[in-house]
Design a protein around this motif. Sequence first.
Motif, PDB file in Angstrom:
ATOM      1  N   LEU A 109     -31.969 -36.043  42.851  1.00  9.43           N
ATOM      2  CA  LEU A 109     -32.652 -35.193  41.872  1.00  9.43           C
ATOM      3  C   LEU A 109     -33.369 -36.003  40.796  1.00  9.43           C
ATOM      4  O   LEU A 109     -34.296 -35.512  40.155  1.00  9.43           O
ATOM      5  N   GLN A 119     -35.771 -27.361  38.004  1.00  7.74           N
ATOM      6  CA  GLN A 119     -35.414 -25.941  38.011  1.00  7.74           C
ATOM      7  C   GLN A 119     -35.793 -25.285  39.340  1.00  7.74           C
ATOM      8  O   GLN A 119     -35.021 -24.491  39.887  1.00  7.74           O
ATOM      9  N   SER A 121     -36.061 -26.735  42.235  1.00  5.86           N
ATOM     10  CA  SER A 121     -35.158 -27.231  43.275  1.00  5.86           C
ATOM     11  C   SER A 121     -33.812 -26.526  43.220  1.00  5.86           C
ATOM     12  O   SER A 121     -33.256 -26.146  44.259  1.00  5.86           O
ATOM     13  N   LEU A 122     -33.284 -26.314  42.029  1.00  8.51           N
ATOM     14  CA  LEU A 122     -32.002 -25.615  41.903  1.00  8.51           C
ATOM     15  C   LEU A 122     -32.109 -24.189  42.440  1.00  8.51           C
ATOM     16  O   LEU A 122     -31.179 -23.686  43.089  1.00  8.51           O
ATOM     17  N   ARG A 123     -33.226 -23.555  42.199  1.00  4.79           N
ATOM     18  CA  ARG A 123     -33.428 -22.203  42.738  1.00  4.79           C
ATOM     19  C   ARG A 123     -33.511 -22.231  44.262  1.00  4.79           C
ATOM     20  O   ARG A 123     -33.015 -21.321  44.942  1.00  4.79           O
ATOM     21  N   TYR A 126     -30.051 -22.588  45.657  1.00 10.09           N
ATOM     22  CA  TYR A 126     -29.387 -21.279  45.568  1.00 10.09           C
ATOM     23  C   TYR A 126     -29.820 -20.386  46.719  1.00 10.09           C
ATOM     24  O   TYR A 126     -29.006 -19.677  47.325  1.00 10.09           O
ATOM     25  N   LEU A 135     -22.754 -25.761  45.563  1.00 11.49           N
ATOM     26  CA  LEU A 135     -23.715 -26.834  45.365  1.00 11.49           C
ATOM     27  C   LEU A 135     -22.988 -28.012  44.735  1.00 11.49           C
ATOM     28  O   LEU A 135     -22.303 -27.858  43.717  1.00 11.49           O
ATOM     29  N   TYR A 208     -29.114 -29.467  32.548  1.00 12.90           N
ATOM     30  CA  TYR A 208     -28.731 -29.178  33.934  1.00 12.90           C
ATOM     31  C   TYR A 208     -27.826 -27.940  34.000  1.00 12.90           C
ATOM     32  O   TYR A 208     -27.995 -27.081  34.875  1.00 12.90           O
ATOM     33  N   TRP A 211     -29.925 -24.815  33.434  1.00 14.42           N
ATOM     34  CA  TRP A 211     -30.787 -24.531  34.577  1.00 14.42           C
ATOM     35  C   TRP A 211     -29.981 -23.986  35.761  1.00 14.42           C
ATOM     36  O   TRP A 211     -30.477 -23.145  36.511  1.00 14.42           O
ATOM     37  N   LEU A 212     -28.769 -24.484  35.935  1.00 15.19           N
ATOM     38  CA  LEU A 212     -27.900 -23.941  36.987  1.00 15.19           C
ATOM     39  C   LEU A 212     -27.618 -22.456  36.733  1.00 15.19           C
ATOM     40  O   LEU A 212     -27.687 -21.626  37.644  1.00 15.19           O
TER      41      LEU A 212
END
Length: 243
Positions: A109, A119, A121-123, A126, A135, A208, A211-212
């Motif tokens: 990351l 953000q 990438s985290l979506r 998910y 994750l 982080y 954003w999670l």
Amino acid sequence: MSYQRFANIYDVLMEDAPYDEWLQFTKEKLASHQKPQILDVGCGTGEFILYLKKAGYDVAGVDLSENMLAIAHDKITAQGLSVRLFEQDMRSLENIGTFDVVTVFCDSLNYLQTEADVQKSLREFYSVLQPGGQLLFDVHSIFKMESIFKEQTFTYDSEEIAYIWQSFEGDHPFSVEHELTFFVVEENGLYRKFQEWHEQRTFPIEDYERWLKDAGFTNITIEADFSKKVTETSERIFFTARK
């Protein structure tokens, strides 16, 4: 540069990487899962995939680099194993199915340069997780970027490969630029010189975590350096979150 030469260089750079510790961390976090399907994001040459496969996990891998995936395929098939590999950007994962677990280790990351990219990438992580899925990822700490990498030089020398690795302050806050100069022995006994440039950036832990949550994750756990308490001198920050 041939695939094999690049693989040799990458594996030299990663020869001290804590694959055993990443595997143990993963096992501990997945103790409640029954035969989970894992997607390893930023899988590179597939080394961690091999660790996961040999531990009995069902694994797929995704990476942006066609060259890296070609090397991973060769390494995996040489072990008599079969793994689905996808050439995709972690910011846009499409048509790869869903998984019980997503792993993003080895500071993958940190190659994203903007808040929006992290953000997104985290979506995406998910979106490819099954309900209740987990994750697991790590990133460089601010301390590591500022006090260990920045303005430092690292060297390596063996009979076949030598390199000079210089790290400079990047353009963004908490970022570094890595300049790597390699000298690789050719068949004629002479050295060939070539260079690689890499940029990495990290963000405050609070960012982080926020954003999670914004991506929909819950049950967020934050640790450092493989299941230790976060301190001012922690070098690698680990996040565990659930969909």
